[in-house]
Write a protein that holds these residues in place. Structure first.
Motif, PDB file in Angstrom:
ATOM      1  N   SER A   1       0.808  -1.216   0.000  1.00  0.00           N
ATOM      2  CA  SER A   1       0.000   0.000   0.000  1.00  0.00           C
ATOM      3  C   SER A   1       0.841   1.265   0.000  1.00  0.00           C
ATOM      4  CB  SER A   1      -0.939  -0.015   1.210  1.00  0.00           C
ATOM      5  OG  SER A   1      -0.227   0.201   2.417  1.00  0.00           O
ATOM      6  N   GLY A   2       2.083   1.173   0.493  1.00  0.00           N
ATOM      7  CA  GLY A   2       2.933   2.367   0.543  1.00  0.00           C
ATOM      8  C   GLY A   2       2.733   3.207   1.791  1.00  0.00           C
ATOM      9  N   TRP A   3       1.890   2.725   2.702  1.00  0.00           N
ATOM     10  CA  TRP A   3       1.615   3.413   3.963  1.00  0.00           C
ATOM     11  C   TRP A   3       2.047   2.536   5.127  1.00  0.00           C
ATOM     12  CZ3 TRP A   3      -0.326   8.123   5.382  1.00  0.00           C
ATOM     13  CH2 TRP A   3      -0.884   8.907   4.372  1.00  0.00           C
ATOM     14  N   LEU A   4       2.534   3.155   6.183  1.00  0.00           N
ATOM     15  CA  LEU A   4       2.814   2.426   7.420  1.00  0.00           C
ATOM     16  C   LEU A   4       2.204   3.167   8.590  1.00  0.00           C
ATOM     17  CD1 LEU A   4       6.490   1.076   7.417  1.00  0.00           C
ATOM     18  CD2 LEU A   4       4.383  -0.226   7.658  1.00  0.00           C
ATOM     19  N   LEU A   5       1.654   2.400   9.501  1.00  0.00           N
ATOM     20  CA  LEU A   5       1.140   2.917  10.766  1.00  0.00           C
ATOM     21  C   LEU A   5       1.878   2.144  11.855  1.00  0.00           C
ATOM     22  CD1 LEU A   5      -0.820   4.533  12.518  1.00  0.00           C
ATOM     23  CD2 LEU A   5      -2.542   2.769  12.087  1.00  0.00           C
ATOM     24  N   VAL A   6       2.790   2.827  12.542  1.00  0.00           N
ATOM     25  CA  VAL A   6       3.670   2.178  13.509  1.00  0.00           C
ATOM     26  C   VAL A   6       3.699   2.969  14.801  1.00  0.00           C
ATOM     27  CG1 VAL A   6       6.010   1.302  13.916  1.00  0.00           C
ATOM     28  CG2 VAL A   6       5.173   1.473  11.582  1.00  0.00           C
ATOM     29  N   THR A   7       3.693   2.238  15.920  1.00  0.00           N
ATOM     30  CA  THR A   7       3.893   2.840  17.237  1.00  0.00           C
ATOM     31  C   THR A   7       5.135   2.212  17.854  1.00  0.00           C
ATOM     32  OG1 THR A   7       1.539   3.210  17.567  1.00  0.00           O
ATOM     33  CG2 THR A   7       2.909   3.162  19.548  1.00  0.00           C
ATOM     34  N   LEU A  20       6.008   5.393   0.064  1.00  0.00           N
ATOM     35  CA  LEU A  20       6.179   5.123  -1.364  1.00  0.00           C
ATOM     36  C   LEU A  20       5.190   5.959  -2.166  1.00  0.00           C
ATOM     37  CD1 LEU A  20       6.385   1.232  -1.927  1.00  0.00           C
ATOM     38  CD2 LEU A  20       8.131   2.922  -2.482  1.00  0.00           C
ATOM     39  N   THR A  21       5.649   6.502  -3.291  1.00  0.00           N
ATOM     40  CA  THR A  21       4.733   7.206  -4.190  1.00  0.00           C
ATOM     41  C   THR A  21       3.905   6.172  -4.954  1.00  0.00           C
ATOM     42  OG1 THR A  21       6.225   7.199  -6.091  1.00  0.00           O
ATOM     43  CG2 THR A  21       6.440   9.053  -4.520  1.00  0.00           C
ATOM     44  N   ASN A  22       2.888   6.640  -5.644  1.00  0.00           N
ATOM     45  CA  ASN A  22       2.081   5.733  -6.472  1.00  0.00           C
ATOM     46  C   ASN A  22       2.924   5.087  -7.567  1.00  0.00           C
ATOM     47  OD1 ASN A  22      -0.244   6.162  -5.009  1.00  0.00           O
ATOM     48  ND2 ASN A  22      -0.943   7.842  -6.307  1.00  0.00           N
ATOM     49  N   ALA A  23       3.998   5.767  -7.960  1.00  0.00           N
ATOM     50  CA  ALA A  23       4.893   5.241  -9.001  1.00  0.00           C
ATOM     51  C   ALA A  23       5.937   4.284  -8.405  1.00  0.00           C
ATOM     52  CB  ALA A  23       5.583   6.396  -9.726  1.00  0.00           C
ATOM     53  N   GLY A  24       5.865   4.044  -7.072  1.00  0.00           N
ATOM     54  CA  GLY A  24       6.787   3.112  -6.438  1.00  0.00           C
ATOM     55  C   GLY A  24       8.138   3.695  -6.061  1.00  0.00           C
ATOM     56  N   ARG A  25       8.213   5.019  -5.955  1.00  0.00           N
ATOM     57  CA  ARG A  25       9.468   5.672  -5.547  1.00  0.00           C
ATOM     58  C   ARG A  25       9.439   5.956  -4.051  1.00  0.00           C
ATOM     59  NH1 ARG A  25       8.613   8.168 -10.598  1.00  0.00           N
ATOM     60  NH2 ARG A  25      10.249   7.602 -12.080  1.00  0.00           N
ATOM     61  N   TRP A  26      10.624   5.822  -3.424  1.00  0.00           N
ATOM     62  CA  TRP A  26      10.733   6.119  -1.994  1.00  0.00           C
ATOM     63  C   TRP A  26      10.495   7.599  -1.761  1.00  0.00           C
ATOM     64  CZ3 TRP A  26      10.569   1.631   0.070  1.00  0.00           C
ATOM     65  CH2 TRP A  26      11.268   0.559  -0.459  1.00  0.00           C
ATOM     66  N   HIS A  50      16.790  -0.465   6.307  1.00  0.00           N
ATOM     67  CA  HIS A  50      16.671  -0.940   4.932  1.00  0.00           C
ATOM     68  C   HIS A  50      15.220  -0.767   4.485  1.00  0.00           C
ATOM     69  CE1 HIS A  50      17.082  -3.254   1.341  1.00  0.00           C
ATOM     70  NE2 HIS A  50      18.356  -3.518   1.606  1.00  0.00           N
ATOM     71  N   PRO A  51      14.978  -0.023   3.400  1.00  0.00           N
ATOM     72  CA  PRO A  51      13.585   0.236   2.990  1.00  0.00           C
ATOM     73  C   PRO A  51      12.770  -1.033   2.718  1.00  0.00           C
ATOM     74  CG  PRO A  51      15.093   1.698   1.823  1.00  0.00           C
ATOM     75  CD  PRO A  51      15.942   0.701   2.566  1.00  0.00           C
ATOM     76  N   ARG A  52      13.422  -2.135   2.355  1.00  0.00           N
ATOM     77  CA  ARG A  52      12.677  -3.385   2.134  1.00  0.00           C
ATOM     78  C   ARG A  52      11.979  -3.838   3.409  1.00  0.00           C
ATOM     79  NH1 ARG A  52      16.925  -7.177  -0.394  1.00  0.00           N
ATOM     80  NH2 ARG A  52      16.723  -7.873   1.729  1.00  0.00           N
ATOM     81  N   LEU A  53      12.533  -3.468   4.582  1.00  0.00           N
ATOM     82  CA  LEU A  53      11.882  -3.828   5.843  1.00  0.00           C
ATOM     83  C   LEU A  53      10.529  -3.129   5.952  1.00  0.00           C
ATOM     84  CD1 LEU A  53      12.046  -5.390   8.534  1.00  0.00           C
ATOM     85  CD2 LEU A  53      13.126  -3.359   9.520  1.00  0.00           C
ATOM     86  N   PHE A  54      10.467  -1.863   5.536  1.00  0.00           N
ATOM     87  CA  PHE A  54       9.195  -1.141   5.577  1.00  0.00           C
ATOM     88  C   PHE A  54       8.172  -1.794   4.648  1.00  0.00           C
ATOM     89  CE2 PHE A  54      12.165   2.603   6.457  1.00  0.00           C
ATOM     90  CZ  PHE A  54      12.111   2.416   7.810  1.00  0.00           C
ATOM     91  N   VAL A  55       8.625  -2.222   3.471  1.00  0.00           N
ATOM     92  CA  VAL A  55       7.731  -2.900   2.525  1.00  0.00           C
ATOM     93  C   VAL A  55       7.222  -4.202   3.141  1.00  0.00           C
ATOM     94  CG1 VAL A  55       7.579  -4.023   0.260  1.00  0.00           C
ATOM     95  CG2 VAL A  55       8.814  -1.846   0.506  1.00  0.00           C
TER      96      VAL A  55
END
Length: 146
Positions: A1-7, A20-26, A50-55
């Motif tokens: 989704s490109g969104w994270l909700l973290v506490t 992430l943008t809709n085009a898949g850019r960080w 590492h951004p892959r962790l967010f994904v």
């Protein structure tokens, strides 16, 4: 989704951010904010995660249909000093932990069983998945389970 909700469970800080943008850019400003949230709570050291962790975390959250329930972060980045402290307490922490590399997170989601969280993470086969009594460890290293 490109969104994270973290506490962050240690600092009680929360972040709802599009990374992430809709085009898949960080989105650099979002990565900066996430890096800060994932910092070592022991000494406030920040490391680039590492951004892959967010994904991966995003995929897990989405697949579990967790909605507005945040990912609760127990441990993201761990400084070498904090990792040594945990090792000295005999808490099962390893010296070459992926937490030191900014490639791991210990998480849970309120209202989602740890077993279900573990199983979804394993199905993604995106890295390591460890099952503990209070949380699930996920990382973007080699695929392995414990």
């Amino acid at each position: 989704s490109g969104w994270l909700l973290v506490t962050n469970a240690h600092t009680d800080e929360s972040l709802s951010v599009r990374y992430l943008t809709n085009a898949g850019r960080w989105i650099p400003s979002a990565l900066y904010r996430l890096n800060h949230l994932f910092r070592c709570h022991y000494d406030d050291r920040v490391k680039s995660i590492h951004p892959r962790l967010f994904v991966l975390l995003d995929q897990i959250h989405t697949r579990l249909d967790a909605g507005k329930r945040p990912l609760e972060l127990i441990s993201g980045y761990r400084s070498p000093a904090y990792n040594r402290l945990l090792m000295s307490r005999g808490s099962g922490v390893v010296g070459r932990s992926y937490h030191l590399k900014g490639m791991a997170a210990d998480i849970y989601i309120p209202g989602v069983s740890l077993e279900k969280l573990r199983d979804e993470a394993k199905q993604l086969q995106a890295g390591g998945v460890g099952f503990y009594s209070q949380f699930v460890h996920v990382d973007v290293g080699p695929v392995r389970y414990w």
